[in-house]
Scaffold this active site. Sequence first.
Site, PDB file in Angstrom:
ATOM      1  N   ASP A 130       0.843  -1.189   0.000  1.00 33.67           N
ATOM      2  CA  ASP A 130       0.000   0.000   0.000  1.00 33.67           C
ATOM      3  C   ASP A 130       0.884   1.248   0.000  1.00 33.67           C
ATOM      4  OD1 ASP A 130      -1.773   2.086   0.546  1.00 33.67           O
ATOM      5  OD2 ASP A 130      -2.941   0.912   1.981  1.00 33.67           O
ATOM      6  N   GLY A 162      -1.784  -4.901  -2.338  1.00 38.25           N
ATOM      7  CA  GLY A 162      -1.724  -3.457  -2.295  1.00 38.25           C
ATOM      8  C   GLY A 162      -2.788  -2.885  -1.381  1.00 38.25           C
ATOM      9  N   HIS A 163      -3.223  -1.663  -1.706  1.00 35.58           N
ATOM     10  CA  HIS A 163      -4.192  -0.938  -0.884  1.00 35.58           C
ATOM     11  C   HIS A 163      -5.511  -1.699  -0.785  1.00 35.58           C
ATOM     12  CE1 HIS A 163      -5.877   2.603   1.003  1.00 35.58           C
ATOM     13  NE2 HIS A 163      -6.778   2.763   0.055  1.00 35.58           N
ATOM     14  N   PHE A 164      -6.027  -2.151  -1.916  1.00 38.24           N
ATOM     15  CA  PHE A 164      -7.305  -2.868  -1.949  1.00 38.24           C
ATOM     16  C   PHE A 164      -7.066  -4.372  -1.850  1.00 38.24           C
ATOM     17  CE2 PHE A 164      -8.933   1.161  -3.521  1.00 38.24           C
ATOM     18  CZ  PHE A 164     -10.190   1.202  -2.944  1.00 38.24           C
TER      19      PHE A 164
END
Length: 290
Positions: A240, A266-268
């Site tokens: 992220d 990652g972020h999601f």
Amino acid sequence: MAASAAIALRQASVGPVNVFYREAGDPRNPTLLLLHGFPSSSHMFRDLIPLLAERYHLVAPDLPGFGFTTAPPRGEFTYSFDQLARVIEQFTDVIGLERYALYVFDYGAPVGFRLAMARPGRVLAIISQNGNAYEEGLGEDWAPIRRYWQEPTRENRDAIRFILTLEGTKWQYVHGERDESRVAPEAYWLDHALLSRPGNDEIQLDLFGDYATNVALYPRFQAYFAEHQPPFLAVWGRHDPFFLPPGAEAYKRDNPNAEVHLLDAGHFALETHAEEIAVFIRRFLGRLPG
């Protein structure tokens, strides 16, 4: 899919706000309140909810300014994190949620932590998936927004509009994923379509500016963790760019029993690791008393 895993689409009136939410599972089971982040909505939980609905009651509202929740236009309604938290707090009253565990992501973290501080007796546990509460968790990609906090000029406001483009939204979904094809394109296209509604760009820019209030509250969030020691699970996409792994590890400083897992995501992270995250959640919640 079992009948209890069917996701119902509902609405609840909270003052001038009509909150859209997804609900699944038996209300007699322990409740998990799922709070999404930017630029998404309860749609981000579409894969996770069926994996948990056999054991838990799940409620996932769309925050004002996101998804299919309808709220007064900017100028008639203040788009701030304090206000988002007030709406969700009132929402839990309207639908009768008396005790619940929290799942917070991104913007959902400062909203959920405000709820927890206001009503600590209602929160059974907290699950944070890339939901930050520590300065060391803020990545360098916050730099343009920090400039806007420091100098809220029109130029600095306009400089962060790129985040609202389709390219900016897609990047948030695919950055840090080894195989971009695993991320369903409808997720970022839906977010982009909703961000593109007339006037929504200014709402989002208001919230970018108001995020500074969350950073100012970090010490109070941390004091809540230290005082109340809620059972805590951090499940974090390690790649992220916005909320870094040190932010996940920092929860252990104030809550030594916090459980932290870093995923190759990652972020999601839910887009590619929903089943893995569901396993962590079932194990974590299964250890709670009662």
